[in-house]
Design a protein around this motif. Structure first.
Motif, short mmCIF file in Angstrom:
data_model
loop_
_atom_site.label_atom_id
_atom_site.label_comp_id
_atom_site.label_asym_id
_atom_site.label_seq_id
_atom_site.Cartn_x
_atom_site.Cartn_y
_atom_site.Cartn_z
N ALA A 186 -25.95 -37.82 11.54
CA ALA A 186 -26.02 -39.42 11.53
C ALA A 186 -25.36 -40.41 11.93
N GLN A 187 -24.54 -39.82 10.15
CA GLN A 187 -23.69 -41.19 9.57
C GLN A 187 -22.88 -40.89 10.24
N GLN A 188 -22.11 -40.44 11.62
CA GLN A 188 -20.75 -40.55 12.05
C GLN A 188 -20.63 -41.06 13.85
N LEU A 189 -22.10 -41.33 13.83
CA LEU A 189 -22.42 -41.79 15.54
C LEU A 189 -22.13 -43.29 15.39
N GLN A 190 -21.68 -43.85 15.96
CA GLN A 190 -21.81 -45.54 16.10
C GLN A 190 -23.36 -45.70 16.67
N ALA B 219 -20.83 -36.74 22.04
CA ALA B 219 -21.61 -38.31 21.24
C ALA B 219 -22.48 -39.13 22.05
N PHE B 220 -22.74 -38.93 23.02
CA PHE B 220 -23.84 -39.74 23.77
C PHE B 220 -24.91 -38.81 23.74
N VAL B 221 -25.44 -37.38 23.63
CA VAL B 221 -26.28 -36.92 24.05
C VAL B 221 -26.87 -37.46 22.58
N ASN B 222 -26.07 -37.00 21.32
CA ASN B 222 -26.42 -36.71 19.89
C ASN B 222 -27.29 -38.33 19.95
#
Length: 840
Positions: A175-179, A747-750
């Motif tokens: 989660a911390q890697q998601l902008q 990245a989008f679905v995350n």
């Protein structure tokens, strides 16, 4: 005396029938029996009527009414007659020799209909009985739909293995890697530390941003339980809305430090969108309950949209949505930076806006119930049934509409009203027919004709795409233009009263059928007067007159693609080309028709290249009322495509051939259909105004179904219309483009699964977004499962029971044999549909 005796006997007979006409115990079952019946392009189905009561039911004295999207061609059982009464309104009349339906007895009506029946949406809906003697209506109390025959399960059920294969490249990202901002900003750079938002924080702002500051502070009241103090002198914990020069209208910059947040913009819209991004930087669960402190990560953000026109269209004519639901949708659009709301409030099946001076528009046109002449209401459509109930019935008062306009303006959303003309106008036509009759009874013929939309002597025969033969305004009548001008004037005044911007009115213009007007005396005289040689040329005369009405009021004309097209012939065959008549008239054409394989894949590009201002509204990627996947249990239409969240996400506006993946049936696309199709030129690109997603509401009954079809699809659309051109669109190497796409998609679905949908569980009261089905396959004797949205969980059972939140969580391949049931859950315990896998 003799007449009185006959009357009393008739009354006694009628009363006796009424006493036995009790539908409470009459069950109706509908069964899909077989598609491709006998190798034909028809399917077979049946109605079974079962008397579960203790008294006989007078079946010969009854009719069964319902909505049905298929055309019945033959009743194989020969015991009934099917009638299409316009649109999807149908009835079954039973043979008179059937007599009474005895207790525990049943009748089966078997028929053939054109096409296929592929999912639950294709089944009949809104069933009700009518007593032929009294004309009273009674809803069917017990209706069972069997839309999935056993022998067709393999065809009509989506294989979990196919879902598994589609999800195979999706993996969990920490989660911390998601902008944290969606749509993706132009520039985002994280920094160390956090800003703590509390009730002690001060909100500081330039006076030109007062409205945006007040709106944000009102939301903080919900989050923190208290508004922030404003413009106090402090040295720490400040949110500063700063006015700068040089940024575009919707551009903004954000700097988050530990003690201060500065959002800079040159215009109020930019500040507003900066605040939406700031809200997204808050934890997703911030809206779940009152917060003592909200941590916002330190970062630098620079952002502006790719397209200036980002629109969502909602059809409230076919099925109505309340004012409060419209507010909720506007909140959603604003959060994801969608700046236009296309309000489709009129169509064949309903007129939903009060127009002062024309009360019949809502007294008649906004009300649906049982009728065969539409004299006091419009007949049932799309399952609305016999009673005048929501969502078949409903409208917005003038005060409601002004309130909606103000609400939208506060959120920097322009509202474009659509008045369907000259086709798709049945509700308006029937309303003005009623007005005509009212004034004729008052012996005021001139007033009766003032807003009349039909030639009373017209004998033209036509059938619209939706199967109506009475839904087109007569464009030879001066009263038609008087009506349009009256409606435009009243709508414009509502915008003035709301202090809301109005630049255009969408006049529809789509799907005017062949044969219309050809036996109208008024049209015949009009053609003589105007020296019009061909019926097709009437269309251009109408557009010119409608355009003059709008231009005189400083408005430009918007419409569906037909407003920019001209009928002609090539080698004796009909052909549509860009109409040169209006290419410099600032017409805005909303182009939907790009269905892969239908031949119009390049229509939007041809019109833009010809000079028309084009809004891309492609059915293949932006029609959100289409079913998510090819499965009988998945609601929605499917005529143009199956449409999951990936379709709007991967759409390439300036070269949609390049990213087309599936044909309308969900199969891999044959790219040969794009051979010789027109490409978009640089000049054409300059005429692409923006993008629009839409929901047509034929099969959407109420807010829950609306939200299910809308989300999460809308988030893929928001990404594509705001975010800059992704690398996988510009990359010419197919392998590199594919690799880049899958990285962005993952990245989008995350972001959706771990953050945005958790936010939407509570934002604006919470949304009923769709939760996808699990993918599953068998390898080496074990069941493997996956899901589209990382952050959600898969629960499963091995004993035949339905999975729930207490069931086992899937974490590794399942070795158990037999039937494995799997279901995807969100963190609140809401789930998608169950899928089954048999491990032999």
């Amino acid at each position: 005396m003799k007449s009185l005796i006959i009357y009393l006997l008739c009354l006694q007979s009628l009363t006796g029938i009424a006493q036995t006409f009790n539908t409470d115990k009459i069950k109706v079952k509908w069964n899909l029996k077989e598609n491709n019946y006998g190798g034909s392009s028809s399917f077979m189905a049946d109605f079974v009527i079962i008397n579960e009561g203790k008294n006989s039911f007078p079946i010969q004295a009854s009719e069964l009414y319902f909505s049905y999207p298929r055309k019945v061609t033959e009743v194989l059982s020969k015991n009934a007659t099917f009638n299409n009464l316009g649109g999807e309104f149908c009835s079954i009349q039973f043979a008179e020799n059937l007599g009474l339906l005895a207790p525990k007895d049943s009748i089966k009506v078997t028929y053939l209909a054109l096409g296929k029946s592929m999912n639950l949406t294709d089944a009949p809906s809104g069933l009700y009985w009518v007593n032929k003697k009294s004309n009273q209506s009674f809803p069917v109390a017990n209706f069972i739909k069997n839309y999935l025959p056993n022998k067709e399960k393999s065809v009509l059920k989506l294989s979990p293995a196919k879902v598994y294969a589609k999800n195979k490249d999706i993996s969990l990202i920490p989660a911390q890697q998601l902008q944290p901002i969606l749509p993706t900003p132009v520039f985002y750079k994280p920094a160390s530390g956090q800003f703590q938002l509390t009730t002690a924080t001060v909100l500081k702002f330039d006076s030109s941003f007062t409205n945006e500051a007040n709106e944000f502070n009102a939301e903080l009241l919900q989050l923190l339980g208290k508004k922030l103090s404003v413009n106090n002198k402090v040295v720490q914990s400040v949110i500063h809305l700063k006015k700068v020069t040089g940024l575009a209208t919707e551009a903004y910059q954000i700097i988050v430090n530990k003690d201060e947040i500065v959002i800079s913009a040159s215009f109020p819209a930019g500040i507003f969108y900066g605040l939406q991004s700031l809200k997204m930087m808050m934890p997703a669960n911030s809206w779940a309950k009152k917060q003592k402190s909200i941590a916002i990560p330190c970062a630098n953000v620079n952002d502006e949209p790719r397209f200036g026109y980002r629109s969502f269209m909602l059809d409230v004519a076919r099925n109505f949505q309340t004012k409060q639901q419209i507010f909720k949708i506007l909140d959603l659009l604003a959060l994801y930076k969608i700046n236009t709301f296309h309000f489709h409030f009129s169509d064949d099946e309903g007129w939903r806006l009060e127009i002062p001076g024309l009360p019949e528009l809502t007294e008649i046109g906004a009300k649906r119930g049982h009728t065969l002449d539409d004299s006091d209401q419009i007949h049932p459509s799309y399952g609305s049934g016999a009673e005048n109930n929501f969502p078949g019935t409903g409208f917005y008062s003038k005060a409601d509409f002004i309130e909606i306009l103000k609400y939208a303006k506060t959120r920097h959303i322009k509202v474009i009203p659509e008045v369907e003309t000259p086709g798709h106008a049945r509700a308006a036509i029937k309303a003005m027919d009623a007005r005509y009759r009212r004034f004729m009874k008052l012996n005021k013929p001139e007033e009766a004709k003032r807003y009349l939309l039909t030639d009373t002597l017209d004998q033209s025969i036509y059938t619209s795409v939706q199967d109506f033969n009475d839904n087109v305004m007569n464009i030879a009548l001066p009263s038609t233009y008087t009506f349009i001008e009256k409606v435009v004037d009243e709508i414009k005044q509502m915008y003035v009263d709301a202090d809301a911007p109005l630049e255009t009115i969408h006049l529809g213009g789509d799907e005017v059928p062949q044969g219309v007007w050809q036996k109208s005396p008024a049209i015949k005289q009009f053609m003589l007067n105007e020296n019009i040689k061909h019926y097709d040329d009437l269309w251009y005369k109408y557009l010119a007159k409608a355009n003059e009405i709008l231009k005189a009021k400083n408005l430009y004309l918007s419409g569906w693609e037909e407003v920019a097209m001209r009928k002609t012939k090539l080698d004796g065959k009909p052909l549509y080309i860009a109409n040169p008549d209006f290419s410099i008239q600032n017409f805005h054409a909303y182009v939907w028709n790009n269905v892969w394989g239908w031949g119009q894949e390049d229509l939007a590009y041809r019109l833009a290249n010809a000079g028309y201002k084009v809004i891309l509204a492609p059915v293949t990627n932006f029609y959100f009322d289409l079913a998510y996947e090819k499965d009988a249990d998945e609601p929605g239409l499917y005529w143009g495509s199956y449409l999951d969240v990936d379709k709007p996400f991967y759409y390439n506006p300036f070269d949609h051939y390049k990213t087309a993946k599936e044909d309308p049936l969900g199969n891999p696309i044959d790219t040969l259909i794009f051979k010789n199709k027109e490409r978009l030129t640089d000049y054409g690109i300059s005429n692409i105004v923006g993008l629009q997603a839409q929901i047509w509401s034929e099969k959407i009954r109420g807010p829950q179904q609306l939200e299910y079809m809308l989300l999460p699809k809308l988030l893929g659309f928001a990404e594509r219309t705001w975010a800059q051109t992704p690398n996988w669109i510009t990359e010419n190497n197919p392998e590199k483009a594919d690799e880049s796409y899958h990285k962005d998609w993952n990245a989008f679905v995350n972001i959706l699964g771990q953050r945005e949908l958790k936010r939407l569980d509570h934002y604006a009261g919470g949304f009923n977004y769709r939760i996808p089905t699990a993918g599953a396959t068998i390898e080496n004797g074990k069941v493997l499962a996956n899901l589209q949205l990382p952050g959600f969980s898969i629960k499963y059972t091995i004993n035949g029971t339905e999975p729930n939140m207490n069931s086992k969580t899937y974490t590794s391949p399942i070795p158990s044999k037999g039937i494995i049931k799997l279901k995807v859950f969100n963190t609140n315990g809401r789930s998608g549909r169950t899928v089954e896998v048999e491990n032999p």
